[in-house]
Design an enzyme around this catalytic site. Structure first.
Site, PDB file in Angstrom:
ATOM      1  N   GLU A  95       0.767  -1.218   0.008  1.00 42.11           N
ATOM      2  CA  GLU A  95       0.120  -0.097   0.006  1.00 42.11           C
ATOM      3  C   GLU A  95       0.844   1.123   0.082  1.00 42.11           C
ATOM      4  OE1 GLU A  95      -1.262   3.205   1.398  1.00 42.11           O
ATOM      5  OE2 GLU A  95      -1.700   2.170   3.165  1.00 42.11           O
ATOM      6  N   CYS A 124      -2.540   7.715   4.992  1.00 42.11           N
ATOM      7  CA  CYS A 124      -2.599   7.277   3.554  1.00 42.11           C
ATOM      8  C   CYS A 124      -3.841   7.683   3.081  1.00 42.11           C
ATOM      9  CB  CYS A 124      -2.341   5.803   3.429  1.00 42.11           C
ATOM     10  SG  CYS A 124      -3.173   4.770   4.188  1.00 42.11           S
TER      11      CYS A 124
END
Length: 503
Positions: A263, A300
């Site tokens: 990720e 994020c």
């Protein structure tokens, strides 16, 4: 309860030092010395993980569920000490660490419940048809099986939930895969105390000690050795695009390529549709400012870009500036992250046609909000404006009309999230945007903000590259266990030999 780190690695049940040490750099208080990881330690941890797999990979779901619950209990038993050292190392406020600890133990217990139910096994059977013509059909049974030892890289921005015993570790252990963790040097003391909790659970259940290891610090050769070790069958990673892509390429270049579940990064665009802006633009601006600056923007899923009609952009900018006025400097996770944020602010602010609405000077480990505005065409002409800046930076992108908004949506690379702020009267435009956004993002929201990722069965935390390296996976929620499983078909295998879950 206070905690003083001893600075050693946990390798298959043994706390081991090494010849070299590094000093932690906490946001407050004094640092501690930690042993530096080595290639030899990685090799030992991986070999022990392979040995542990022959028992742990064939353990019962109930045994693994109980193990996960004990890890959660052991983490909770160290709650105060974890909060104390985690806050000191990262600068995150105690309330944030307490909430993140709750999420960490919650997902461990969620996976325990999930594997007890057994649905994740995806069991299937095609019964034998001995009389079928022209050829009989054999008895076919299928289920998901664990893949083997998994490497996990701790994340800088989540010292608990995406680190030593975070989501990747929980999913892998739930699947039946031993784990070797590469701890993040931004919070090694937090990593150590959580590793102690996992170690206590391993001992309580009499498991092979190779089921879990923690290697602290180390140069690039340590991370490279981990992802290229022949015993490792998959990698979980949360971090930067550059670092993740380098590890991804190493995984792909192995003699036996393995999946790299990275990720990596996202700007998480929001599309502010006209009727919603007209009705509640100030409310949207206030919510955006709060989401943008939460945790100094070190998420994020931080919504870094707002796309809005140029006729409504001035009002949005004015309201957002007002909402940001009360947000002061915040401590960032590391000096390096703070420095990269300042560089990102300078890069975005120096883009062609970019106008600054909020800028400020901050130094050392601090960050203050930044807000800029640019036209859609200028944004399209400068690909650097679409690159993530890790921190509380927002960019308003203006478009002339709905058609330009749709064209802009098509231009985005892969994202973790995309958001529609809409009212009922915006439904036609939203209906045109939704098919585009679902191709771009793993999670599409309406009338909300993407910071805050629910740990649940239906959650997807991933997306097309560069948001993640595997668009078919998620790193949050029970579906994340699929990353560490593979289907095995058993043809005409006698019932006495079948796995207990399939017999």
């Amino acid at each position: 309860m206070s905690f003083t780190p001893h600075g050693k690695h946990l390798i298959a049940g043994d706390w081991i030092g090494s010849d070299r040490t590094f000093q932690s750099e906490p946001a407050s208080g004094e640092g501690h010395a930690f042993s530096v990881g080595t290639v030899d330690l990685v090799d030992r941890a991986c070999e022990e993980a392979e040995e542990a797999f022959w028992s742990y990979g064939y353990s019962t779901r109930e045994d693994r569920a109980a193990f996960l619950e004990t890890i959660a209990d052991e983490i909770e038993a160290r709650a105060e000490a974890i909060t104390e050292i985690g806050s000191a190392e990262t600068g995150l406020p105690p309330a944030r660490l307490q909430g993140e600890r709750g999420r960490t133990v919650g997902q461990l217990r969620l996976f325990a419940d999930h594997i007890r139910k057994g649905d994740y096994l995806d069991r299937r059977q095609d019964a034998a048809l001995p009389d079928r013509q022209p050829l009989p059909r054999p008895d076919l049974r299928m289920m998901q099986r664990p893949i083997g030892p998994v490497a996990v890289f701790g994340a800088s921005n989540f010292p608990l939930a995406f680190s030593v015993a975070g989501g990747d570790t929980a999913a892998a252990l739930a699947a039946g895969c031993p784990v070797v963790v590469k701890g993040h040097s931004a919070h090694p003391g937090t990593g150590e105390i959580v590793a102690e909790a996992v170690h206590a659970a391993v001992q309580a259940h009499g498991l092979h000690p190779g089921v879990f290891s923690l290697v602290q610090g180390g140069r690039r050769d340590v991370g490279q050795a981990l992802v290229q070790h022949p015993r490792i069958k998959a990698v979980g990673f949360t971090g930067s695009l550059a670092g993740g892509r380098a590890l991804y390429d190493l995984c792909a270049s192995r003699p036996e390529p393995i999946p790299f579940f990275g990720e990596l990064g996202s700007v998480n665009p929001m599309f502010l549709l006209p009727q919603a802006m007209a009705a509640r633009g100030g409310e949207i601006a206030s919510g955006w400012a709060a989401s943008l600056t939460m945790g100094a923007g070190q998420f994020c899923t931080n919504p870094g870009i707002a796309v809005v009609l140029e006729t409504q952009a001035e009002a949005l900018g004015r309201a957002t500036v007002g909402a940001l006025a009360s947000v002061g400097e915040q401590v960032m996770l590391t000096d390096g992250i703070a420095s990269a944020y300042r560089e990102g602010v300078a890069r975005i602010g120096g883009g062609t046609g970019v106008r600054d609405l909020v800028t400020s000077v901050c130094d050392r480990r601090n960050a203050a909000p930044a807000l800029f505005v640019v036209t859609g065409q200028q944004w399209l002409d400068d690909h650097g404006l679409a690159e993530e800046v890790f921190g509380p930076l927002g960019l308003i992108v203006t478009v002339a009309d709905a058609e330009e908004m749709i064209g802009l949506a098509r231009s985005f690379a892969g994202q973790l999230t995309a958001t529609l702020h809409m009212d009922a009267a915006d439904a036609d435009l939203a209906r045109r945007l939704l098919p585009i956004l679902e191709r771009k993002a793993g999670r599409v929201l309406a009338n909300g903000f993407p910071t805050g990722v629910e740990v649940a069965d239906a959650m997807v935390h991933g997306g097309p590259y560069p948001a993640s390296t595997n668009f078919g996976a998620t790193s949050v929620g029970t579906l994340s266990i699929r990353r560490f499983l593979r289907p095995v078909c058993y043809q005409n295998i006698p019932a006495a030999l079948l796995p207990e879950d399939l017999a």
